[in-house]
Design a protein around this motif. Structure first.
Motif, PDB file in Angstrom:
ATOM      1  N   LEU A   1     -13.925 105.156 -14.650  1.00  0.00           N
ATOM      2  CA  LEU A   1     -14.390 103.784 -14.401  1.00  0.00           C
ATOM      3  C   LEU A   1     -13.688 102.819 -15.356  1.00  0.00           C
ATOM      4  O   LEU A   1     -13.299 101.717 -14.978  1.00  0.00           O
ATOM      5  CB  LEU A   1     -15.903 103.688 -14.602  1.00  0.00           C
ATOM      6  CG  LEU A   1     -16.780 104.412 -13.576  1.00  0.00           C
ATOM      7  CD1 LEU A   1     -18.248 104.321 -13.976  1.00  0.00           C
ATOM      8  CD2 LEU A   1     -16.591 103.824 -12.184  1.00  0.00           C
ATOM      9  N   HIS A   2     -13.549 103.255 -16.590  1.00  0.00           N
ATOM     10  CA  HIS A   2     -12.896 102.410 -17.581  1.00  0.00           C
ATOM     11  C   HIS A   2     -11.404 102.253 -17.279  1.00  0.00           C
ATOM     12  O   HIS A   2     -10.854 101.150 -17.346  1.00  0.00           O
ATOM     13  CB  HIS A   2     -13.115 102.999 -18.975  1.00  0.00           C
ATOM     14  CG  HIS A   2     -12.402 102.224 -20.027  1.00  0.00           C
ATOM     15  ND1 HIS A   2     -11.214 102.665 -20.572  1.00  0.00           N
ATOM     16  CD2 HIS A   2     -12.661 101.032 -20.582  1.00  0.00           C
ATOM     17  CE1 HIS A   2     -10.788 101.759 -21.435  1.00  0.00           C
ATOM     18  NE2 HIS A   2     -11.651 100.768 -21.470  1.00  0.00           N
ATOM     19  N   TRP A   3     -10.772 103.355 -16.933  1.00  0.00           N
ATOM     20  CA  TRP A   3      -9.345 103.308 -16.589  1.00  0.00           C
ATOM     21  C   TRP A   3      -9.119 102.335 -15.426  1.00  0.00           C
ATOM     22  O   TRP A   3      -8.232 101.477 -15.473  1.00  0.00           O
ATOM     23  CB  TRP A   3      -8.862 104.710 -16.198  1.00  0.00           C
ATOM     24  CG  TRP A   3      -7.463 104.752 -15.660  1.00  0.00           C
ATOM     25  CD1 TRP A   3      -6.315 104.851 -16.385  1.00  0.00           C
ATOM     26  CD2 TRP A   3      -7.064 104.696 -14.278  1.00  0.00           C
ATOM     27  NE1 TRP A   3      -5.228 104.863 -15.543  1.00  0.00           N
ATOM     28  CE2 TRP A   3      -5.659 104.762 -14.252  1.00  0.00           C
ATOM     29  CE3 TRP A   3      -7.761 104.589 -13.071  1.00  0.00           C
ATOM     30  CZ2 TRP A   3      -4.936 104.720 -13.048  1.00  0.00           C
ATOM     31  CZ3 TRP A   3      -7.042 104.552 -11.883  1.00  0.00           C
ATOM     32  CH2 TRP A   3      -5.640 104.620 -11.882  1.00  0.00           C
ATOM     33  N   ASP A   4      -9.932 102.474 -14.390  1.00  0.00           N
ATOM     34  CA  ASP A   4      -9.773 101.613 -13.215  1.00  0.00           C
ATOM     35  C   ASP A   4      -9.989 100.151 -13.589  1.00  0.00           C
ATOM     36  O   ASP A   4      -9.274  99.264 -13.129  1.00  0.00           O
ATOM     37  CB  ASP A   4     -10.766 102.045 -12.137  1.00  0.00           C
ATOM     38  CG  ASP A   4     -10.700 101.158 -10.905  1.00  0.00           C
ATOM     39  OD1 ASP A   4      -9.677 101.226 -10.195  1.00  0.00           O
ATOM     40  OD2 ASP A   4     -11.646 100.382 -10.651  1.00  0.00           O
ATOM     41  N   GLN A   5     -10.983  99.910 -14.437  1.00  0.00           N
ATOM     42  CA  GLN A   5     -11.271  98.545 -14.878  1.00  0.00           C
ATOM     43  C   GLN A   5     -10.061  97.926 -15.577  1.00  0.00           C
ATOM     44  O   GLN A   5      -9.777  96.746 -15.419  1.00  0.00           O
ATOM     45  CB  GLN A   5     -12.461  98.580 -15.835  1.00  0.00           C
ATOM     46  CG  GLN A   5     -12.914  97.214 -16.315  1.00  0.00           C
ATOM     47  CD  GLN A   5     -14.192  97.305 -17.121  1.00  0.00           C
ATOM     48  OE1 GLN A   5     -14.375  98.227 -17.916  1.00  0.00           O
ATOM     49  NE2 GLN A   5     -15.087  96.362 -16.924  1.00  0.00           N
ATOM     50  N   SER A   6      -9.340  98.759 -16.339  1.00  0.00           N
ATOM     51  CA  SER A   6      -8.204  98.227 -17.101  1.00  0.00           C
ATOM     52  C   SER A   6      -6.920  98.154 -16.297  1.00  0.00           C
ATOM     53  O   SER A   6      -5.998  97.458 -16.686  1.00  0.00           O
ATOM     54  CB  SER A   6      -7.928  99.109 -18.318  1.00  0.00           C
ATOM     55  OG  SER A   6      -9.113  99.412 -18.985  1.00  0.00           O
ATOM     56  N   THR A   7      -6.836  98.916 -15.209  1.00  0.00           N
ATOM     57  CA  THR A   7      -5.575  98.978 -14.478  1.00  0.00           C
ATOM     58  C   THR A   7      -5.592  98.186 -13.179  1.00  0.00           C
ATOM     59  O   THR A   7      -4.773  97.304 -12.976  1.00  0.00           O
ATOM     60  CB  THR A   7      -5.213 100.437 -14.122  1.00  0.00           C
ATOM     61  OG1 THR A   7      -6.364 101.062 -13.523  1.00  0.00           O
ATOM     62  CG2 THR A   7      -4.786 101.216 -15.331  1.00  0.00           C
ATOM     63  N   TYR A   8      -6.533  98.511 -12.280  1.00  0.00           N
ATOM     64  CA  TYR A   8      -6.431  97.990 -10.916  1.00  0.00           C
ATOM     65  C   TYR A   8      -7.621  97.188 -10.425  1.00  0.00           C
ATOM     66  O   TYR A   8      -7.533  96.522  -9.411  1.00  0.00           O
ATOM     67  CB  TYR A   8      -6.165  99.165  -9.951  1.00  0.00           C
ATOM     68  CG  TYR A   8      -4.848  99.850 -10.234  1.00  0.00           C
ATOM     69  CD1 TYR A   8      -3.660  99.136 -10.089  1.00  0.00           C
ATOM     70  CD2 TYR A   8      -4.776 101.157 -10.673  1.00  0.00           C
ATOM     71  CE1 TYR A   8      -2.440  99.732 -10.360  1.00  0.00           C
ATOM     72  CE2 TYR A   8      -3.562 101.762 -10.951  1.00  0.00           C
ATOM     73  CZ  TYR A   8      -2.401 101.041 -10.789  1.00  0.00           C
ATOM     74  OH  TYR A   8      -1.190 101.623 -11.067  1.00  0.00           O
ATOM     75  N   MET A   9      -8.750  97.254 -11.098  1.00  0.00           N
ATOM     76  CA  MET A   9      -9.963  96.607 -10.582  1.00  0.00           C
ATOM     77  C   MET A   9      -9.790  95.098 -10.410  1.00  0.00           C
ATOM     78  O   MET A   9      -9.345  94.425 -11.324  1.00  0.00           O
ATOM     79  CB  MET A   9     -11.134  96.873 -11.532  1.00  0.00           C
ATOM     80  CG  MET A   9     -12.478  96.445 -10.983  1.00  0.00           C
ATOM     81  SD  MET A   9     -13.794  96.640 -12.227  1.00  0.00           S
ATOM     82  CE  MET A   9     -13.463  95.178 -13.231  1.00  0.00           C
ATOM     83  N   PRO A  10     -10.139  94.565  -9.235  1.00  0.00           N
ATOM     84  CA  PRO A  10     -10.115  93.105  -9.103  1.00  0.00           C
ATOM     85  C   PRO A  10     -11.226  92.501  -9.964  1.00  0.00           C
ATOM     86  O   PRO A  10     -12.219  93.175 -10.241  1.00  0.00           O
ATOM     87  CB  PRO A  10     -10.404  92.888  -7.621  1.00  0.00           C
ATOM     88  CG  PRO A  10     -11.130  94.107  -7.162  1.00  0.00           C
ATOM     89  CD  PRO A  10     -10.608  95.233  -8.015  1.00  0.00           C
ATOM     90  N   LYS A  11     -11.039  91.238 -10.358  1.00  0.00           N
ATOM     91  CA  LYS A  11     -11.997  90.690 -11.323  1.00  0.00           C
ATOM     92  C   LYS A  11     -13.424  90.630 -10.781  1.00  0.00           C
ATOM     93  O   LYS A  11     -14.388  90.726 -11.542  1.00  0.00           O
ATOM     94  CB  LYS A  11     -11.523  89.339 -11.870  1.00  0.00           C
ATOM     95  CG  LYS A  11     -11.491  88.183 -10.900  1.00  0.00           C
ATOM     96  CD  LYS A  11     -11.010  86.930 -11.660  1.00  0.00           C
ATOM     97  CE  LYS A  11     -11.188  85.622 -10.915  1.00  0.00           C
ATOM     98  NZ  LYS A  11     -10.757  85.575  -9.535  1.00  0.00           N
ATOM     99  N   GLY A  12     -13.545  90.531  -9.447  1.00  0.00           N
ATOM    100  CA  GLY A  12     -14.872  90.506  -8.840  1.00  0.00           C
ATOM    101  C   GLY A  12     -15.688  91.767  -9.075  1.00  0.00           C
ATOM    102  O   GLY A  12     -16.901  91.771  -8.897  1.00  0.00           O
ATOM    103  N   GLY A  13     -15.007  92.839  -9.496  1.00  0.00           N
ATOM    104  CA  GLY A  13     -15.727  94.102  -9.684  1.00  0.00           C
ATOM    105  C   GLY A  13     -16.399  94.239 -11.037  1.00  0.00           C
ATOM    106  O   GLY A  13     -17.130  95.201 -11.281  1.00  0.00           O
ATOM    107  N   ALA A  14     -16.157  93.270 -11.933  1.00  0.00           N
ATOM    108  CA  ALA A  14     -16.550  93.442 -13.337  1.00  0.00           C
ATOM    109  C   ALA A  14     -18.052  93.642 -13.542  1.00  0.00           C
ATOM    110  O   ALA A  14     -18.479  94.523 -14.279  1.00  0.00           O
ATOM    111  CB  ALA A  14     -16.077  92.249 -14.157  1.00  0.00           C
TER     112      ALA A  14
END
Lengths: 497, 497
Positions: free
Chosen positions: A25-38
């Protein structure tokens, strides 16, 4: 006992999986997650953390361990089962002593504090984070107090990542190191500084990326069990022993930035990839301490990656990739450029020699805060004062001062920075031991062959995962306890005279 | 009751988060995971599924629902609270009736079966999957039997994804549709087939990718709450209402492949992105049925994306991106190329007219297997026979026959395929209703303006999430129950005469 051990492993494996999913989850947050997912991502991480903590503190684990401890002690110390029971005990105790509600509160607090820091730093405004930092200090003290009987209040926090280390030992060690470092820095900075303009030309990202990948593949990073992506802050993360990823960041006008961060993270990753696969799903499947982990990133980044032998091999390749930028630059100029020593403001950009001075400043300041002798409000000035004293430079504001590192704004105060310097010290101690067993290593590096070195590290460090503590591992691998002499010898050999 | 509802929401939110984290594990597995991560990934997904199931069947939820059902019934039917209680009941019942051990067994079985399929298909070897399929059939029957009182054994499976639908209703509906489709297909295939060679030139991937992104951004896909990546099989997935991602696949020598799959998945995604944000964390935060979901992907892909008006706007832009390939190709030729009708072997490549014939073949065969009138061993021949009858073509082997779709090898037999044709039917019914409210829509599409259409869909379909069943939603949005006439009118208008 076999059945009980199996039951314990099954319970621990669920915790392991939940923790690794949280890492994804952390990796995805730092690499590809769109900001709306925060927003949802924060919630998802909290749910997983809570579940992992619940599972780790399951009274069933406690009961199993009570029965298994005597069994483990009856086994040879070196057996995997004995190591597993020891590691499980440490993990269980740590998880059980800190109440779940406290952890949830602290996690929510650090999420807010981190958010405040991301705004405070560009605004150069320490006052925005100061109230959070006050609370973090309080939380850090409370955290330590769950482990009573300490000599210094920082000790339990230090032990979280560097078990066996204490504030008093570290103070002594760092003082000793400083005595050697300060004159060495002075002797180097008294000379004409190296010209590193060759690194500051225009280097297209895609070419840097490709070259970096080629280098770490050659070092031994296994891409069938990993990959590299881009992030704002480089890191290594693991989702299983079969999936150990790294991230990097590139700057078009700074060739060193991306290349050495790639090697650094690959060093961390090779440690994890080298752990024996049988440990998968257990608390043994991870590096044993933050200091030993950092020793591997620094060994590959600095001792290998900034060595002359390494560049004797790779520089002609690099020149072929960047003929316009480097075609006319001699190896010697390039070698000195990547090893330029210059006191500066930013820890992560610091050269090998001054780097530890940055770490020690943070270490001393956090001890003082924990002891109550330094108030949060006085921190920025204390920071500047120490920089002036130790490095002869001081930041005009706080952006490149006390706000530069994320650590205090996203974790406890105390318990993190020491690992960086322990890692530097150990990197040289391990490398010296490897060379004593295999004097052919430097010659091999000049040929672009890293197998003997990586083999030695795998055999003596990587494969053991967390079976041994850092102290045990160091003794087994090098024949002696942690010692600064090899590091000093290495630094003097490279920068002295 | 407010407090109880709040408690229910908190419990449901954890389930929601765990399910969404499992979706992220799947997304990562399909996009970026190195192959070494596969084994642990299977374990991680199983752990999350088990936890989500445990949490969803928590007796606390049952007790809360017992108290909340009468409360929900006392509220206006349209209120969000009433809808939430209804949706939670459906979810709780489904989860509670199927034992956790059965689900774990079935999940493990489908993982193996899927693995076997990935090898059997390229090897064109049905015998490798046949034993798995026998077991899947058994599992599917047992799954249905957890919901006794059905008219046809497929009914519970169909109700999982298309609640309110039954085998008997669908048989009647599909027969009616077939009566209209068969002569229409014949009348089109009697004519000279369209020339689609303009789509089969060399189209560099990067340019296709950029153009596809531009199109869906214009349609209204919100990139601040989503992103597109590449996968072998395109799909849409959601990790929260703020993070709805799609994937696509591109072929350098087939322009239609990537472009229409991008629009298709964006259609699914806009549905999820359009759900009101207040539903986040509840069972209302998702499309209401597989048929309604598919209606949105097909509406945007076919009714909009393959319309003449759409290309009147976008074709000049496309020509500018690919001047060598399309500069000399008139709009009319291009329009007919993307709408070429030709009976073929592969469902996912089928044109709008013959697509439903593919679906009906699968639907009939799966009913026959569930009824016990068709043995697994006779499936390949039954498949070929039906293709000959319905489409006039038959695969030489099984690779492009019974092995072509993953569904039966990774899910239950029964309950999935019907959604594709329901979706096609509904897409036209919804579009016709939107046009009746807003006759200006076709003119706007010709201008590249999709706001009125998307606004109507959001207002009448998207924002409601799962508050209404498909049946309720269809009646509210179109004034009548599901009906094939609008779809037939649409197809005749486009392909007839």
């Amino acid at each position: 006992m076999e059945a009980k051990l199996k039951e314990l492993k099954a319970l621990l494996s669920e915790v392991y999986d939940l923790e690794n999913v949280a890492a994804l989850l952390h990796w995805d947050q730092s690499t590809y997650m769109p900001k709306g997912g925060a927003k949802a991502r924060g919630r998802q991480m909290a749910v997983l953390e809570k579940l992992a903590h619940e599972k780790m503190t399951d009274p069933k684990i406690g009961r199993l361990l009570e029965e298994l401890i005597p069994y483990g002690e009856s086994l040879p110390y070196d057996s995997d089962e004995a190591g597993l029971i020891r590691a499980a005990c440490r993990k269980f105790e740590k998880a059980s002593r800190v109440p779940a509600e406290f952890m949830a509160e602290f996690t929510a607090h650090t999420a807010e504090s981190y958010q405040a820091w991301t705004e405070a730093r560009p605004a150069d405004d320490f006052s925005r984070v100061a109230p959070y930092l006050e609370k973090t200090l309080e939380y850090s003290r409370r955290m330590a107090d769950y482990f009573p009987g300490y000599e210094h209040i920082a000790d339990p926090l230090i032990a979280f990542s560097d078990e066996g280390m204490k504030a008093s030992t570290l103070k002594k060690l760092f003082a000793e190191l400083r005595r050697e470092l300060v004159p060495l820095v002075k002797s180097v900075t008294d000379r004409e500084p190296a010209d590193d303009s060759c690194l500051k030309k225009q280097y297209p990202e895609a070419d840097q990326w490709k070259f970096g990948l080629k280098v770490i593949e050659r070092l031994g990073y296994d891409f069938s069990r990993g990959r590299q992506d881009k992030t704002h802050h480089p890191f290594m993360t693991k989702f299983s022993l079969g999936d150990v990823r790294i991230t990097t960041r590139l700057k078009e006008n700074d060739l060193g930035e991306g290349l050495f961060s790639t090697i650094h993270e690959a060093g961390h990753a090779m440690y994890e990839q080298g752990i024996q696969r049988e440990y998968e799903g257990t608390p043994l499947a991870g590096g044993t301490s933050s200091g030993v982990h950092e020793s591997q990133s620094r060994l590959w980044e600095n001792i290998v990656g900034r060595s002359r032998g390494f560049w004797e091999h790779f520089y002609p390749e690099l020149q072929r990739v960047f003929p316009d930028q480097l075609g006319g630059v001699p190896l010697d100029t390039f070698y000195h450029a990547v090893n330029k020593v210059q006191p500066s403001l930013i820890r992560t950009d610091a050269d090998e020699l001054t780097y530890n001075l940055h770490v020690m400043i943070r270490f001393d300041l956090e001890l003082a805060m924990l002891e109550g002798t330094l108030a949060v409000k006085d921190l920025p000035e204390a920071w500047r004062e120490r920089y002036r004293q130790d490095l002869g430079v001081a930041p005009p504001g706080d952006r490149d001062g006390v706000l530069q590192d994320v650590h205090w704004y996203a974790d406890t105060i105390g318990g993190v920075f020491q690992g960086y310097t322990i890692g530097n010290i150990l990197s040289a101690q391990f490398f010296e031991a490897a060379l004593s067993d295999h004097p052919e290593i430097p010659g091999e590096i000049r040929q672009g062959n890293f197998d003997t070195l990586r083999g030695w590290l795998t055999e003596n460090i990587y494969r053991h995962g967390s079976k041994y503590t850092a102290e045990e591992l160091t003794k087994r691998a090098t024949g002696s306890a942690l010692a600064i002499q090899p590091y000093i010898r290495y630094l003097k050999g490279k920068f002295g005279g």
